[in-house]
Motif scaffolding. Structure first.
Motif, PDB file in Angstrom:
ATOM      1  N   TYR A 160       0.765  -1.228  -0.024  1.00  0.00           N
ATOM      2  CA  TYR A 160       0.099   0.193  -0.034  1.00  0.00           C
ATOM      3  C   TYR A 160       0.790   1.268   0.045  1.00  0.00           C
ATOM      4  O   TYR A 160       2.030   1.090   0.534  1.00  0.00           O
ATOM      5  N   GLY A 161       0.319   2.254  -0.601  1.00  0.00           N
ATOM      6  CA  GLY A 161       1.012   3.524  -0.318  1.00  0.00           C
ATOM      7  C   GLY A 161       1.944   4.180  -1.492  1.00  0.00           C
ATOM      8  O   GLY A 161       1.693   3.368  -2.755  1.00  0.00           O
ATOM      9  N   ARG A 221       4.684  -1.240   3.157  1.00  0.00           N
ATOM     10  CA  ARG A 221       4.708   0.067   2.595  1.00  0.00           C
ATOM     11  C   ARG A 221       6.081   0.574   2.745  1.00  0.00           C
ATOM     12  O   ARG A 221       6.764   0.253   3.443  1.00  0.00           O
ATOM     13  N   PRO A 252     -11.883   5.103   7.651  1.00  0.00           N
ATOM     14  CA  PRO A 252     -11.279   5.946   6.627  1.00  0.00           C
ATOM     15  C   PRO A 252     -10.422   7.360   7.137  1.00  0.00           C
ATOM     16  O   PRO A 252      -9.775   7.845   6.350  1.00  0.00           O
ATOM     17  N   ASN A 266      -2.788   5.617   7.188  1.00  0.00           N
ATOM     18  CA  ASN A 266      -2.303   5.029   5.904  1.00  0.00           C
ATOM     19  C   ASN A 266      -3.285   3.903   5.210  1.00  0.00           C
ATOM     20  O   ASN A 266      -4.115   3.432   6.067  1.00  0.00           O
ATOM     21  N   ALA A 267      -2.989   3.702   4.047  1.00  0.00           N
ATOM     22  CA  ALA A 267      -4.069   2.947   3.138  1.00  0.00           C
ATOM     23  C   ALA A 267      -3.968   1.368   3.719  1.00  0.00           C
ATOM     24  O   ALA A 267      -5.111   0.629   3.530  1.00  0.00           O
ATOM     25  N   ARG A 312      -6.387   1.416   6.759  1.00  0.00           N
ATOM     26  CA  ARG A 312      -7.667   1.609   6.449  1.00  0.00           C
ATOM     27  C   ARG A 312      -8.355   0.160   5.819  1.00  0.00           C
ATOM     28  O   ARG A 312      -9.270   0.113   6.099  1.00  0.00           O
ATOM     29  N   ALA A 313      -7.564  -0.231   5.226  1.00  0.00           N
ATOM     30  CA  ALA A 313      -7.918  -1.441   4.176  1.00  0.00           C
ATOM     31  C   ALA A 313      -8.442  -2.541   5.464  1.00  0.00           C
ATOM     32  O   ALA A 313      -9.389  -3.138   5.187  1.00  0.00           O
ATOM     33  N   ARG A 354     -11.399  -1.590   7.399  1.00  0.00           N
ATOM     34  CA  ARG A 354     -12.559  -1.852   6.702  1.00  0.00           C
ATOM     35  C   ARG A 354     -12.835  -3.300   6.525  1.00  0.00           C
ATOM     36  O   ARG A 354     -14.137  -3.766   6.815  1.00  0.00           O
TER      37      ARG A 354
END
Length: 155
Positions: A5-6, A83, A129, A133-134, A137-138, A141
């Motif tokens: 990610y990132g 990342r 959200p 960092n992504a 978040r993933a 979620r």
């Protein structure tokens, strides 16, 4: 293969591997998170680097306690991601290998022991959200979605 990610890897940039562990701590539909007192908008999953001679689970317990003041129980591994980022606290470019666990927050033992950190609770739908960092978040979620699925199955 571990998902990345990132930012893209910068060509010609040397990265130092930094393995860390982070926790998704849910209670009553809210997540226990951390932020730095000087930047309360930079919301993170509690966690950090695994020190030399330390197991992943030892680091998980230590990092959560340092950043939130809470003790945890029943950790279970959810997965990992990578990342590539500049780490200003260490003045280096790092390849962060982030292990993610879910655990149960047991009880607080006082304020965070790591200077400059603050613990906060946030509804999971709001938290996912806003994480910094992504990868975090993933995972948040996916954790929230799995909880909704478990809730429907139990109903």
């Amino acid at each position: 293969m571990i998902r990345r990610y990132g930012e893209q890897v910068r060509r010609g940039q040397r990265y130092r591997l930094r393995t860390g562990v982070y926790a998704i701590l849910e209670q009553g539909g809210a997540l226990l998170l951390t932020c730095k007192e000087d930047d309360p908008t930079d919301i993170q999953l509690p966690g950090g680097g695994i020190d030399a001679g330390e197991s992943t689970l030892q680091a998980l317990h230590r990092e959560v306690f340092e950043e939130t003041g809470w003790r945890i129980a029943a950790p279970r591994r959810l997965g990992a991601f990578r990342r590539f980022v500049f780490m200003p606290d260490y003045d280096m470019w790092g390849e962060k290998l982030c292990h993610i666990y879910a655990a149960r927050p047991v009880r607080p033992h006082g304020p965070p022991s790591e200077p400059g950190h603050r613990a906060l609770w946030m509804p999971i739908a709001d938290a996912a959200p806003r994480l910094g960092n992504a990868g975090d978040r993933a995972f948040a979620r996916a954790f929230a979605e799995a909880g909704r699925t478990r809730g429907r199955a139990a109903a």
